[in-house]
Design a protein around this motif. Structure first.
Motif, mmCIF file in Angstrom:
data_model
loop_
_atom_site.group_PDB
_atom_site.id
_atom_site.type_symbol
_atom_site.label_atom_id
_atom_site.label_comp_id
_atom_site.label_asym_id
_atom_site.label_seq_id
_atom_site.Cartn_x
_atom_site.Cartn_y
_atom_site.Cartn_z
ATOM 1 N N PRO A 71 0.811 -1.228 0.000
ATOM 2 C CA PRO A 71 0.000 0.000 0.000
ATOM 3 C C PRO A 71 0.846 1.281 0.000
ATOM 4 C CG PRO A 71 -0.919 -1.612 1.510
ATOM 5 C CD PRO A 71 0.406 -2.162 1.078
ATOM 6 N N ALA A 72 1.991 1.248 0.681
ATOM 7 C CA ALA A 72 2.856 2.438 0.695
ATOM 8 C C ALA A 72 3.429 2.712 -0.688
ATOM 9 C CB ALA A 72 3.985 2.249 1.714
ATOM 10 N N ILE A 73 3.747 1.627 -1.442
ATOM 11 C CA ILE A 73 4.261 1.807 -2.800
ATOM 12 C C ILE A 73 3.179 2.403 -3.697
ATOM 13 C CG2 ILE A 73 5.220 0.638 -4.804
ATOM 14 C CD1 ILE A 73 7.126 0.747 -2.477
ATOM 15 N N ARG A 74 1.945 1.875 -3.537
ATOM 16 C CA ARG A 74 0.856 2.389 -4.366
ATOM 17 C C ARG A 74 0.566 3.868 -4.031
ATOM 18 N NH1 ARG A 74 -1.409 -2.823 -2.826
ATOM 19 N NH2 ARG A 74 -1.148 -4.308 -4.570
ATOM 20 N N ALA A 75 0.667 4.208 -2.755
ATOM 21 C CA ALA A 75 0.461 5.610 -2.357
ATOM 22 C C ALA A 75 1.535 6.520 -2.961
ATOM 23 C CB ALA A 75 0.458 5.729 -0.831
ATOM 24 N N GLU A 76 2.757 5.985 -3.009
ATOM 25 C CA GLU A 76 3.838 6.765 -3.622
ATOM 26 C C GLU A 76 3.562 7.008 -5.099
ATOM 27 O OE1 GLU A 76 8.685 6.476 -4.354
ATOM 28 O OE2 GLU A 76 7.707 5.150 -2.900
ATOM 29 N N LEU A 77 3.014 5.984 -5.785
ATOM 30 C CA LEU A 77 2.672 6.143 -7.194
ATOM 31 C C LEU A 77 1.538 7.138 -7.387
ATOM 32 C CD1 LEU A 77 2.915 2.476 -8.527
ATOM 33 C CD2 LEU A 77 4.371 4.403 -9.149
ATOM 34 N N GLU A 78 0.581 7.143 -6.453
ATOM 35 C CA GLU A 78 -0.520 8.086 -6.559
ATOM 36 C C GLU A 78 -0.028 9.535 -6.437
ATOM 37 O OE1 GLU A 78 -3.303 6.978 -3.610
ATOM 38 O OE2 GLU A 78 -3.985 5.151 -4.644
ATOM 39 N N ARG A 79 1.026 9.719 -5.666
ATOM 40 C CA ARG A 79 1.582 11.073 -5.526
ATOM 41 C C ARG A 79 2.420 11.473 -6.735
ATOM 42 N NH1 ARG A 79 2.358 9.076 -0.185
ATOM 43 N NH2 ARG A 79 4.538 8.585 -0.671
ATOM 44 N N ASP A 80 2.738 10.480 -7.586
ATOM 45 C CA ASP A 80 3.539 10.758 -8.778
ATOM 46 C C ASP A 80 2.805 10.197 -9.988
ATOM 47 O OD1 ASP A 80 5.437 11.255 -10.669
ATOM 48 O OD2 ASP A 80 7.086 10.218 -9.661
ATOM 49 N N PRO A 81 1.779 10.891 -10.474
ATOM 50 C CA PRO A 81 0.956 10.340 -11.565
ATOM 51 C C PRO A 81 1.745 10.090 -12.845
ATOM 52 C CG PRO A 81 0.455 12.658 -11.178
ATOM 53 C CD PRO A 81 1.327 12.229 -10.055
ATOM 54 N N VAL A 82 2.795 10.827 -13.085
ATOM 55 C CA VAL A 82 3.584 10.618 -14.305
ATOM 56 C C VAL A 82 4.261 9.265 -14.264
ATOM 57 C CG1 VAL A 82 5.541 11.455 -15.651
ATOM 58 C CG2 VAL A 82 3.932 13.093 -14.632
ATOM 59 N N ARG A 83 4.883 8.967 -13.151
ATOM 60 C CA ARG A 83 5.549 7.671 -13.039
ATOM 61 C C ARG A 83 4.529 6.528 -13.046
ATOM 62 N NH1 ARG A 83 9.217 6.095 -7.891
ATOM 63 N NH2 ARG A 83 7.492 7.268 -7.012
ATOM 64 N N ALA A 84 3.367 6.744 -12.413
ATOM 65 C CA ALA A 84 2.313 5.712 -12.421
ATOM 66 C C ALA A 84 1.835 5.427 -13.843
ATOM 67 C CB ALA A 84 1.150 6.154 -11.542
ATOM 68 N N MET A 85 1.694 6.480 -14.647
ATOM 69 C CA MET A 85 1.262 6.284 -16.027
ATOM 70 C C MET A 85 2.339 5.545 -16.834
ATOM 71 S SD MET A 85 0.110 9.166 -18.814
ATOM 72 C CE MET A 85 1.762 9.873 -18.796
#
Length: 719
Positions: A71-85
């Motif tokens: 969950p912490a990794i997913r939260a980090e991705l949510e804070r960085d939408p560019v990297r998540a995309m």
């Protein structure tokens, strides 16, 4: 979540086939020292299904701990939408991807980790890969190395910037005559390291300073703190006075809004810094800080002044970085060193020049002869030398003229010149004939052990019924130039060795002068240049002298100076003697319309200036000589009463009137006298305003007051 078909003995990987190849691969992945894991992709979300022992050793937990931190990794991705995309696109396209995550260890610490993700091909080549293998690379060491390199680069950049600023300050200090050198240094500091900077010199009190000058005695008066007996009770010590007294040698904080003792140095400086910092001269926004940092500007023996800066942020000394502090301290020290050297040189130069000018005689008025004298030290290097002259009234019918040069440009040369002048003057009054006089001078100089070599020409002019007779003797000096009817002749006879090196016998030559004859005595500064040898200089002097049209000694001298000494490279001394011609008034000469005199700062110079103006107006046929006499009297009187140093008088024929310029060493504006009857210059500047247009300006040595006499003006009644 662990796959239900995984073999627990293989660390969560699918069971091996009978051939044993997958089992070999599983054992290889489990044995590697590289932290690795297997992830299942579901709806563009990765879930760990297996990790190897290297991963557990690196982070301190296994598969279950990895699930807890997903969950912490997913939260980090949510804070960085560019990297998540980017991650979603890579999963969809089944292409390798290397994102960076911040992972947590079991002990609670966190580290930056680069994850190398690669898709595991499915059995069916047309299916989207379901599993992804990941290799974890700890970036802590790499980032530490990069940070260290970046810190080194930044430190080098700061050091180069500091060196560049110090070099820039040094370049600005090279020109000590620049009236705005300190202001420019302050602007450099403001643009680079502080919010505001300014310099204050300590000359009998603090004063704001834009440039380096000669210091005390040059007309500056500190407008600083004045003592007072009453005032508010201070709540802060006088730290500025401690710096000025040398009791502190380190920078101090100065609260600009604190209450200091009335009349104290800290109160004065805080007020001036606040006023100047809020109204900067370079158009930049003013800093908002309420504290200044004050640095001493040290000299060899005392604190010469202060450098005050306002940091860009609140906090005073604490707001200035160490690198900036080093720059500021070095700047203050360099300014102090240059200021001290400039003032030391200025004092030595003024001492030598004062000594030299004090030994030069006033221009003698010789009955029956027109005599003009001139002396100026080297204007380019502002040196003091041993050039000298003397004009003697030995008896009513005998005049003496001496010109000489002592080797050197310092106080010792000026002192040697003074000794030699006194000896020659004394023997000339006693013996009169030039040759025997120099023989006695040789003997005495040899015994006195004067440390400098010297050359001179000694001559006497004796009045006779038929005119004047010239007698002369030379001791290693340039020949006198004789001009008659446009023909210039060098009087090379009666030559000999330098003073003190004679063989015991000095000859004397004689020449009878007629009306209109001119004698030019000079030192080598008049004719020598770097691009012109001595012979060429003598030829140039003879050529100029033969073409002069002036009918008075001052006009002849001025034309020689304008043609030959417009930019002298050495000291220049000139004496012009002319036998008056009754026909002088019949022809108007076409000579330069300029005359100059150097007068001592004493009341007798007022009369001499009036006499010089009257004679000049007569020579130039300028009317209203009486008005010019009154104007020059008031200007010279003001210079004598309120100035210091020698007074320079210059006259110009502008074509429509006479322009008078008087210069003295006090840069303060002209002061009108009170007009008391019987007082020299008592009518003050009011009479100048009545008879002339006038003004004043700062000069390199003090101030220059000028006045152009209006034609047709009436002199003040009752004068």
């Amino acid at each position: 979540m662990v796959n239900s078909h995984a073999d627990p003995m293989s660390g969560g990987l699918p069971a091996a086939t009978p051939s044993g190849t997958p089992d070999l691969h599983a054992r290889a992945l489990a044995a590697t020292v590289v932290p690795m894991g297997l992830f299942e992709s579901r709806d563009a979300v990765l879930t760990a299904v297996w990790v190897n022992e290297a991963f557990e050793r690196a982070v301190g937990y296994g598969l279950e701990g990895a699930h807890e931190r997903e969950p912490a990794i997913r939260a980090e991705l949510e804070r960085d939408p560019v990297r998540a995309m980017q991650l979603a696109e890579a999963l969809l396209a089944a292409r390798p991807f290397t994102p960076t995550f911040t992972l947590g260890r079991a002990d609670g610490s966190r580290f930056v980790c680069q994850v190398h993700l690669s898709p595991v091909p499915s059995d069916d080549a047309h299916d989207t890969p379901r599993y992804w293998v990941a290799a974890f690379q700890d970036m802590t060491e790499q980032l530490s190395h990069d940070a260290e390199q970046a810190a080194l680069v930044e430190a080098e950049r700061r050091e180069r910037r500091s060196l560049g600023l110090i070099a820039q300050v040094s370049d600005l200090l090279m020109d000590v005559d620049d009236p705005h050198a300190l202001r420019e240094i302050a602007m450099v500091l403001r643009h680079a390291v502080v919010g505001w900077a300014g310099f204050f010199l300590n000359d009998r009190g603090l004063r704001a300073a834009d440039g380096i000058d000669g210091g005390p005695g040059r007309g500056h008066r500190g407008d600083a703190f004045r003592t007072a007996t009453r005032g508010p009770r201070p709540d802060a010590p006088d730290v500025v006075q401690l710096l000025l007294d040398g009791e502190r040698d380190r920078p101090v904080d100065l609260a600009l809004d604190a209450v200091y003792a009335c009349g104290s140095a800290s109160e004065w400086l805080a007020q001036h810094v606040s006023a100047q910092a809020q109204h900067p001269t370079d158009g930049q926004p003013a800093p908002s800080g309420g504290r200044a940092v004050v640095f001493p500007v040290p000299g060899r023996r005392r604190v010469l002044g202060l450098m005050a800066v306002v940091p860009r942020d609140e906090g005073g000394l604490r707001a200035i970085e160490p690198a900036a502090m080093t720059i500021l301290e070095l700047t203050a020290r360099r300014v102090g060193l240059v200021l001290d050297n400039a003032r030391l040189y200025d004092r030595e130069h003024r001492l030598a020049e004062t000594l030299q000018r004090a030994m030069l005689p006033e221009q003698a008025e010789v009955d029956g002869l027109d005599v003009w004298t001139y002396y100026a030290p080297n204007s380019e290097n502002v040196q003091v030398g041993g050039d000298w002259y003397d004009v003697l009234q030995i008896s009513p019918d005998v005049a003496g003229v001496v010109i000489g040069d002592v080797v050197g440009h310092d106080v010792e040369a000026a002192a040697a010149m003074g000794q030699l002048r006194s000896v020659v003057r004394s023997y000339t009054f006693d013996i009169t004939t030039p040759g025997p006089v120099l023989e006695r001078v040789d003997q005495l100089v040899t015994g006195m052990r004067i440390p400098r070599s010297a050359g001179l020409v000694l001559s006497t002019l004796t009045r006779r019924e038929q005119g004047w007779r010239l007698e002369w003797s030379r001791a290693g000096h340039l020949p006198v130039l004789h001009v008659r009817d446009g023909v210039a002749t060098e009087l090379r006879d009666a030559g000999g060795a330098l003073i003190g090196f004679g063989n015991g016998v000095r000859s004397t030559s004689t020449l009878d002068l007629v009306e209109g004859d001119v004698l030019v005595y000079y030192t080598d500064g008049l004719i020598e240049r770097r691009d012109r040898g001595l012979r060429e200089g003598l030829a140039a002097l003879a050529g100029v002298a033969s073409r002069i049209t002036a009918r008075d000694a001052a006009g002849i001298g001025e034309e020689l100076l304008s043609r030959l000494a417009d930019h002298p490279e050495d000291d220049v001394a000139v004496v012009v003697v002319r036998v008056p011609d009754p026909r002088d008034h019949l022809e108007r000469a076409r000579s330069p319309r300029r005359r100059r005199w150097s007068l001592p700062n004493e009341p007798s110079s007022i009369g001499r200036a009036r006499h010089a103006v009257v004679r000049t107006c007569q020579a130039w046929e300028i009317p209203d000589a009486a008005n010019a006499e009154l104007v020059v009297s008031e200007l010279v009187a003001n210079a004598v009463l309120h100035g210091f140093g020698h007074v320079s008088l210059q006259l110009y024929d502008t074509g429509d009137g006479l322009r008078i310029e008087v210069e003295d060493g006090n840069p303060a504006p002209p002061v009108s006298t009170d007009g008391h009857p019987g007082r020299v210059g008592g009518f003050g500047m009011q009479i100048v305003e009545r008879l002339a247009d006038w003004g004043w300006r700062q000069s390199r040595g003090g101030k220059l007051v000028w006045a152009k006499v209006r034609p047709g003006s009436l002199p003040e009644t009752g004068r």
